[in-house]
Design a protein around this motif. Structure first.
Motif, PDB file in Angstrom:
ATOM      1  N   VAL A 269      -0.116   1.500  -1.581  1.00  0.00           N
ATOM      2  CA  VAL A 269      -0.259   1.807  -3.335  1.00  0.00           C
ATOM      3  C   VAL A 269       0.973   3.066  -3.029  1.00  0.00           C
ATOM      4  O   VAL A 269       1.389   2.974  -4.405  1.00  0.00           O
ATOM      5  CB  VAL A 269      -1.964   2.137  -3.076  1.00  0.00           C
ATOM      6  N   LEU A 270       0.510   3.622  -2.248  1.00  0.00           N
ATOM      7  CA  LEU A 270       1.991   4.707  -1.952  1.00  0.00           C
ATOM      8  C   LEU A 270       3.134   4.648  -2.009  1.00  0.00           C
ATOM      9  O   LEU A 270       4.044   4.987  -2.550  1.00  0.00           O
ATOM     10  CB  LEU A 270       1.703   5.534  -0.493  1.00  0.00           C
ATOM     11  N   SER A 271       3.321   3.241  -1.163  1.00  0.00           N
ATOM     12  CA  SER A 271       4.696   2.825  -1.751  1.00  0.00           C
ATOM     13  C   SER A 271       5.073   2.234  -3.134  1.00  0.00           C
ATOM     14  O   SER A 271       6.382   2.231  -3.677  1.00  0.00           O
ATOM     15  CB  SER A 271       4.866   2.151  -0.581  1.00  0.00           C
ATOM     16  N   LEU A 272       4.307   1.353  -3.845  1.00  0.00           N
ATOM     17  CA  LEU A 272       4.047   1.249  -4.947  1.00  0.00           C
ATOM     18  C   LEU A 272       4.954   2.191  -5.986  1.00  0.00           C
ATOM     19  O   LEU A 272       5.536   2.434  -7.422  1.00  0.00           O
ATOM     20  CB  LEU A 272       3.249   0.532  -5.732  1.00  0.00           C
ATOM     21  N   ILE A 273       4.053   3.407  -5.977  1.00  0.00           N
ATOM     22  CA  ILE A 273       4.119   4.948  -6.485  1.00  0.00           C
ATOM     23  C   ILE A 273       5.707   5.510  -6.175  1.00  0.00           C
ATOM     24  O   ILE A 273       6.211   5.935  -6.874  1.00  0.00           O
ATOM     25  CB  ILE A 273       3.139   6.041  -5.917  1.00  0.00           C
ATOM     26  N   ARG A 274       5.775   5.823  -5.404  1.00  0.00           N
ATOM     27  CA  ARG A 274       7.123   5.941  -4.763  1.00  0.00           C
ATOM     28  C   ARG A 274       8.270   5.044  -5.554  1.00  0.00           C
ATOM     29  O   ARG A 274       9.305   5.994  -5.687  1.00  0.00           O
ATOM     30  CB  ARG A 274       7.275   5.471  -2.354  1.00  0.00           C
ATOM     31  N   LYS A 275       8.102   4.255  -5.079  1.00  0.00           N
ATOM     32  CA  LYS A 275       9.084   2.656  -6.153  1.00  0.00           C
ATOM     33  C   LYS A 275       8.887   3.497  -7.465  1.00  0.00           C
ATOM     34  O   LYS A 275      10.046   3.835  -8.339  1.00  0.00           O
ATOM     35  CB  LYS A 275       8.791   1.606  -5.759  1.00  0.00           C
ATOM     36  N   ASN A 276       7.530   3.579  -8.050  1.00  0.00           N
ATOM     37  CA  ASN A 276       7.606   3.212  -9.405  1.00  0.00           C
ATOM     38  C   ASN A 276       7.365   4.773 -10.356  1.00  0.00           C
ATOM     39  O   ASN A 276       7.044   4.211 -11.496  1.00  0.00           O
ATOM     40  CB  ASN A 276       6.194   2.206 -10.156  1.00  0.00           C
ATOM     41  N   GLY A 277       6.639   5.791  -9.708  1.00  0.00           N
ATOM     42  CA  GLY A 277       6.379   6.751 -10.162  1.00  0.00           C
ATOM     43  C   GLY A 277       5.091   6.715 -10.540  1.00  0.00           C
ATOM     44  O   GLY A 277       4.421   5.845 -10.767  1.00  0.00           O
ATOM     45  N   VAL A 278       4.513   7.878 -10.122  1.00  0.00           N
ATOM     46  CA  VAL A 278       3.079   8.776  -9.881  1.00  0.00           C
ATOM     47  C   VAL A 278       2.345   8.005 -11.683  1.00  0.00           C
ATOM     48  O   VAL A 278       1.413   7.898 -11.466  1.00  0.00           O
ATOM     49  CB  VAL A 278       2.609   9.774  -9.646  1.00  0.00           C
ATOM     50  N   ASP A 279       2.948   8.701 -12.338  1.00  0.00           N
ATOM     51  CA  ASP A 279       2.293   8.481 -13.631  1.00  0.00           C
ATOM     52  C   ASP A 279       2.208   6.768 -14.242  1.00  0.00           C
ATOM     53  O   ASP A 279       1.182   6.311 -14.496  1.00  0.00           O
ATOM     54  CB  ASP A 279       2.863   9.191 -14.975  1.00  0.00           C
ATOM     55  N   ASN A 280       3.358   5.620 -13.711  1.00  0.00           N
ATOM     56  CA  ASN A 280       2.946   4.469 -14.403  1.00  0.00           C
ATOM     57  C   ASN A 280       2.445   3.811 -13.191  1.00  0.00           C
ATOM     58  O   ASN A 280       1.722   2.516 -14.187  1.00  0.00           O
ATOM     59  CB  ASN A 280       4.563   3.957 -13.704  1.00  0.00           C
ATOM     60  N   MET A 281       2.408   4.013 -12.131  1.00  0.00           N
ATOM     61  CA  MET A 281       0.995   3.372 -11.471  1.00  0.00           C
ATOM     62  C   MET A 281      -0.120   3.695 -11.506  1.00  0.00           C
ATOM     63  O   MET A 281      -0.950   2.974 -11.352  1.00  0.00           O
ATOM     64  CB  MET A 281       1.711   3.604  -9.982  1.00  0.00           C
ATOM     65  N   LEU A 282      -0.324   5.572 -12.444  1.00  0.00           N
ATOM     66  CA  LEU A 282      -1.990   5.537 -11.942  1.00  0.00           C
ATOM     67  C   LEU A 282      -2.596   5.600 -12.844  1.00  0.00           C
ATOM     68  O   LEU A 282      -4.002   5.832 -13.080  1.00  0.00           O
ATOM     69  CB  LEU A 282      -2.280   6.837 -11.020  1.00  0.00           C
ATOM     70  N   SER A 283      -1.663   5.622 -14.069  1.00  0.00           N
ATOM     71  CA  SER A 283      -2.224   6.116 -15.704  1.00  0.00           C
ATOM     72  C   SER A 283      -3.272   4.877 -15.988  1.00  0.00           C
ATOM     73  O   SER A 283      -4.432   4.923 -16.402  1.00  0.00           O
ATOM     74  CB  SER A 283      -1.186   5.770 -16.392  1.00  0.00           C
ATOM     75  N   ALA A 284      -3.100   3.435 -15.686  1.00  0.00           N
ATOM     76  CA  ALA A 284      -3.986   2.754 -15.618  1.00  0.00           C
ATOM     77  C   ALA A 284      -5.816   2.729 -15.063  1.00  0.00           C
ATOM     78  O   ALA A 284      -6.712   1.986 -15.478  1.00  0.00           O
ATOM     79  CB  ALA A 284      -3.399   1.471 -15.791  1.00  0.00           C
ATOM     80  N   VAL A 285      -5.195   3.094 -14.371  1.00  0.00           N
ATOM     81  CA  VAL A 285      -6.152   3.243 -13.377  1.00  0.00           C
ATOM     82  C   VAL A 285      -7.147   4.785 -12.627  1.00  0.00           C
ATOM     83  O   VAL A 285      -8.417   4.736 -11.885  1.00  0.00           O
ATOM     84  CB  VAL A 285      -6.466   2.545 -11.957  1.00  0.00           C
TER      85      VAL A 285
END
Lengths: 423, 184
Positions: A269-285
């Protein structure tokens, strides 16, 4: 021959040293220097001469023995076993140890059966004794391994987060893979273990029967019966012990699995966040919180700015007129012409009637095909027509028309006497 | 659940409990008095709060809270910051050879740890306008305390059971939960 008492005294005196050596070196060898250091550590007040003397005492009494062709030393195996027992420092054995013994048991069972067939009772007794010995050994191994697993579990549970995760669980995983799983397979009801015991039990039972029938070597019967009982008991102990061991290890293994899963997921998840940004990755969950205080307050300036910004982009939804086809076609109500109804009413009530007639009943009888609302429409027309002679009842009544129930103060036709006059 | 009558006199901590819960606070075992009362009078509280339009949730891992399916923009931002901090903590503990789940709940998080976390993940915390250990303390840890997710101890903060909500959320993240720029 060294007197037992003398050795016990030495053991008693040097127990601390032995326990230390045992813990530090487990089953590997050590030098005479290690031994002397151990003594010095436990008895710091002793001088070198005393230490030298005590070292020799341990060696002379064969509590510590030199390894063959080496200057290294080891703890006498028998003493080490005893220490193992005393310290409960048991190491998990391998499943193979047990399976070898079980194979041996099967072989001995065959020999015993052969000896019985040729009525060689000396051999029969001998094999029975050896088998008995093997069974005891197996039971001992089961209990020993159970204790070892208890130790593993305690170690894994104790001592918190300082110890590395890898180390803490290595023993757990090994215990599972090397012991519990193969053993569970073995004692499975369809496994080798079970089949082997069924066979041995049969063989022994046959011998017992044979002895009973022939009457020869009757004194051996009891011995065989005991052996059979012990084998049965061993089987039960084994299963019980394995079940207990698995129960102890299972939660740890589950914990480990879950931990691994969580750690791996966190990294992913952290690698996804690094790639896509915090808000984009975590807003949905992200978990949500109620915050009434905030809902009803105006909020900070930047909230208002954000709100205004979204207002600037505000657009009305365009109003869409329905399509021609979407509008349902007009259905004419199926109400008969009121004048006809009125004529019908007049005709019906022309005849002499002593009692007032309920209006609704008339409508229901005359126009059975009408819906309830249509009927009520006619009813209210008749009621409000002042050329007709009707009166309202002062008793509430329940009326059923066209499948619907109504509760009302019904209007009735007035008795005909009056009506005739008016006409 | 059929509850014909709620004896309000029996709910002696109602006011305190309500005040905490409506502010998004999670009541867990460390809040001894409120926890015990909720535990003993759960039927009454449940019925009462449901009637008031709240959704009182009891999580078996040891906490009560009002469920909500959306957050105010500000709360949403806080929640994401908490999520990021927790996930970075897990990674940090695992990288330093600790059992992450155990360390998460057993180790106090002090300022030094916070500084380390921010330094190691500058790029991520920058996005949340957290630039230092003391920013992290103020913007995340103190807010976790206000939400009942952590408690302040002598040398830092201890995380509490409601953190499990974030671990559940962690397990839900995958490529599909990614919101593109246009969907925001």
């Amino acid at each position: 021959m060294i007197p037992a008492k003398k050795r016990l005294n030495t053991l008693n005196e040097h127990w601390e040293v032995l326990a230390l050596l045992f813990k530090r070196f487990k089953m590997v060898d050590f030098s005479i220097k290690d031994l002397q250091n151990a003594i010095k550590q436990k008895q710091p007040t002793w001088n070198n001469e005393r230490i030298y003397k005590e070292t020799n005492r341990l060696l002379n009494q064969e509590i510590i023995i030199p390894l063959a062709k080496s200057s290294q030393l080891e703890i006498n195996r028998d003493i080490a076993d005893f220490a193992t027992f005393l310290l409960q420092e048991e190491h998990l054995g391998l499943a193979q140890e047990i399976s070898v013994l079980v194979d041996d048991l099967a072989r001995l069972g065959n020999r015993l059966s052969n000896a019985g067939e040729i009525e060689d009772f000396d051999d029969l007794r001998r094999f029975s004794r050896i088998m008995d010995d093997r069974v005891r050994k197996i039971i001992k191994l089961f209990l020993h391994n159970e204790n070892a697993i208890l130790n593993i579990v305690e170690q894994a549970k104790s001592n918190n987060a300082i110890q590395s995760l890898q180390k803490r669980y290595k023993a757990v995983i090994e215990a599972f893979d090397e012991y519990i799983e193969p053993m569970l397979e073995m004692v499975d009801i369809r496994g080798d273990f079970h089949a082997c015991f069924t066979l041995i039990e049969q063989q022994i039972s046959t011998q017992i029967e044979h002895i009973e029938r022939s009457g020869k070597a009757y004194s051996d019967k009891r011995m065989l019966e005991q052996l059979r009982t012990r084998i049965l008991e061993m089987h039960l102990i084994g299963r019980e012990s394995l079940r207990k061991s698995a129960d102890m290890l299972m939660p740890l293994r589950e914990e480990l699995r879950r931990n691994n899963l969580i750690t791996r997921q966190a990294a992913k998840v952290l690698s996804l966040i690094r790639k896509n940004g915090v808000d984009n990755m975590l807003s949905a969950v992200q978990p949500h919180f109620v915050s009434d205080a905030q809902k009803y307050s105006l909020g900070q300036q930047r909230h208002i700015v954000a709100y205004m910004a979204s207002l600037a982009e505000f657009e009305h939804h365009e109003y869409q007129l329905p399509e021609q086809d979407d509008v349902p076609a007009f259905v004419t109500p199926n109400i008969p012409d009121y004048q006809d109804v009125k004529a019908q009413f007049a005709k019906r009530f022309k005849k002499q009637r002593k009692k007032p007639q309920p209006l609704l009943q008339f409508l229901d009888e005359s126009y059975p095909e009408l819906e309830a609302d249509e009927m009520l429409f006619l009813y209210q027309k008749l009621v409000s027509d002042n050329t007709l002679h009707i009166s309202q009842s002062d008793k509430k009544a329940r009326i059923n028309i066209a499948g619907q129930h109504f509760s009302l103060y019904p209007f009735n036709s007035e008795p005909q006497a009056d009506k005739a006059e008016h006409e | 659940m059929t509850m014909t009558q709620i004896n309000l006199d029996a709910l002696s901590h109602l006011q305190a409990i309500n005040k905490k819960l409506v502010a998004g606070y999670h009541i867990c075992e460390q809040d001894t008095l409120m926890w015990q009362e909720l535990d003993q009078q759960i039927e009454a509280y449940s019925a009462l709060f449901t009637a008031l339009g709240h959704d009182l949730k009891h999580d078996s891992r040891g906490f009560y809270y009002f469920a909500s399916d959306e957050s105010t923009p500000n709360m949403g931002k806080i929640s994401r910051a908490i999520a990021l901090t927790i996930y970075i903590l897990i990674e940090h503990f695992a990288n330093t050879g600790k059992d992450p789940m155990r360390a998460l709940f057993d180790e106090p998080n002090d300022l030094e740890l916070m500084q380390t976390l921010v330094q190691l993940n500058k790029h991520l915390f920058d996005q949340l306008e957290i630039f230092s250990g003391s920013d992290l303390r103020k913007d995340v840890y103190l807010r976790m305390v206000r939400l009942g997710l952590a408690r302040e101890v002598e040398n830092g903060f201890m995380l509490q059971a409601p953190i499990h909500r974030y671990i559940d959320a962690l397990m839900e993240v995958n490529e599909e939960t990614f919101l593109g720029e246009d969907e925001q």
